[in-house]
Design a protein around this motif. Sequence first.
Motif, PDB file in Angstrom:
ATOM      1  N   VAL A  96       0.811  -1.219   0.000  1.00  0.00           N
ATOM      2  CA  VAL A  96       0.000   0.000   0.000  1.00  0.00           C
ATOM      3  C   VAL A  96       0.845   1.271   0.000  1.00  0.00           C
ATOM      4  O   VAL A  96       0.528   2.243  -0.712  1.00  0.00           O
ATOM      5  N   LEU A  97       1.920   1.289   0.785  1.00  0.00           N
ATOM      6  CA  LEU A  97       2.686   2.519   0.966  1.00  0.00           C
ATOM      7  C   LEU A  97       4.104   2.473   0.393  1.00  0.00           C
ATOM      8  O   LEU A  97       4.523   3.409  -0.291  1.00  0.00           O
ATOM      9  N   GLU A  98       4.838   1.393   0.672  1.00  0.00           N
ATOM     10  CA  GLU A  98       6.237   1.351   0.240  1.00  0.00           C
ATOM     11  C   GLU A  98       6.356   1.301  -1.275  1.00  0.00           C
ATOM     12  O   GLU A  98       7.220   1.965  -1.863  1.00  0.00           O
ATOM     13  N   ARG A  99       5.505   0.548  -1.916  1.00  0.00           N
ATOM     14  CA  ARG A  99       5.577   0.429  -3.375  1.00  0.00           C
ATOM     15  C   ARG A  99       5.327   1.776  -4.054  1.00  0.00           C
ATOM     16  O   ARG A  99       5.827   2.038  -5.140  1.00  0.00           O
ATOM     17  N   LYS A 100       4.548   2.635  -3.395  1.00  0.00           N
ATOM     18  CA  LYS A 100       4.245   3.958  -3.945  1.00  0.00           C
ATOM     19  C   LYS A 100       5.279   5.002  -3.531  1.00  0.00           C
ATOM     20  O   LYS A 100       5.140   6.179  -3.865  1.00  0.00           O
ATOM     21  N   GLY A 101       6.295   4.566  -2.784  1.00  0.00           N
ATOM     22  CA  GLY A 101       7.343   5.485  -2.374  1.00  0.00           C
ATOM     23  C   GLY A 101       6.962   6.392  -1.227  1.00  0.00           C
ATOM     24  O   GLY A 101       7.656   7.372  -0.928  1.00  0.00           O
ATOM     25  N   MET A 102       5.884   6.078  -0.515  1.00  0.00           N
ATOM     26  CA  MET A 102       5.413   6.924   0.574  1.00  0.00           C
ATOM     27  C   MET A 102       6.208   6.699   1.858  1.00  0.00           C
ATOM     28  O   MET A 102       6.347   7.610   2.683  1.00  0.00           O
ATOM     29  N   ILE A 103       6.696   5.495   2.064  1.00  0.00           N
ATOM     30  CA  ILE A 103       7.574   5.192   3.193  1.00  0.00           C
ATOM     31  C   ILE A 103       8.664   4.249   2.709  1.00  0.00           C
ATOM     32  O   ILE A 103       8.530   3.597   1.663  1.00  0.00           O
ATOM     33  N   GLY A 104       9.755   4.160   3.476  1.00  0.00           N
ATOM     34  CA  GLY A 104      10.864   3.305   3.104  1.00  0.00           C
ATOM     35  C   GLY A 104      10.829   1.970   3.824  1.00  0.00           C
ATOM     36  O   GLY A 104      10.016   1.746   4.736  1.00  0.00           O
ATOM     37  N   ASN A 105      11.738   1.096   3.461  1.00  0.00           N
ATOM     38  CA  ASN A 105      11.773  -0.244   4.036  1.00  0.00           C
ATOM     39  C   ASN A 105      12.078  -0.235   5.526  1.00  0.00           C
ATOM     40  O   ASN A 105      11.553  -1.062   6.278  1.00  0.00           O
TER      41      ASN A 105
END
Length: 218
Positions: free
Chosen positions: A187-196
């Motif tokens: 939901v978020l990491e793939r969209k670049g909204m948060i990091g690993n």
Amino acid sequence: MLAKKLTVLAAFTGGILACLIFTAAGYPGLAIMTMFFILGSAATSLDRHRKKAFAAREEEKKGRNAMQVLANAGAAAIAGIVTLFYPQLAYLMLPAMAAAFASATADTLSSELGMVYGRRFFNIISFNPDRCGMDGVVSLEGTLTGIVGSCIIASIYALGWGWNISFFFIVLAGTVGNLTDSILGAVLERKGMIGNDVVNFLNTLTAAIVIVLLELFL
């Protein structure tokens, strides 16, 4: 941090966290943290040549950094700090520490071994087939391996503090944390909204919160 060389700062950070966890939880806590590193290292090393397409190049060159150490062990360290300042809460914080490491272990094993042994990969949100190694992509084999990892961490907890319902709570919380990792990734990491690193910290924190709620209300 697993199986790849740590930076100097990361090694120092890991040492500080190990001392903190040992002070708060004794040898069982240290054994849990050590087992997380051992299992993660073994899983990351297995068939590494097959996973190179998914490896972060900077990580390969420079090794794991301090933020990645904190992302995996930070939630457990918070539980340790609470235990030191409020010993009366140890009955909640020690399982929370174990659950955080169970989630971190499950995440690492399901990701690393899923890439090796997984046969069908799908997006955890849409359940549509997806590419191995992408954020939020899971496999049945990887998920089951993650559950085994949580069971190992829960067993060490039980050996140190007794076999009781907390064993099952740790396994459940570790699995919930692992699935949370995949959901956040999709939901978020793939969209670049948060990091690993944020994803890893949140999945371990989720596991710790889940087990505290289970211990309080069940």
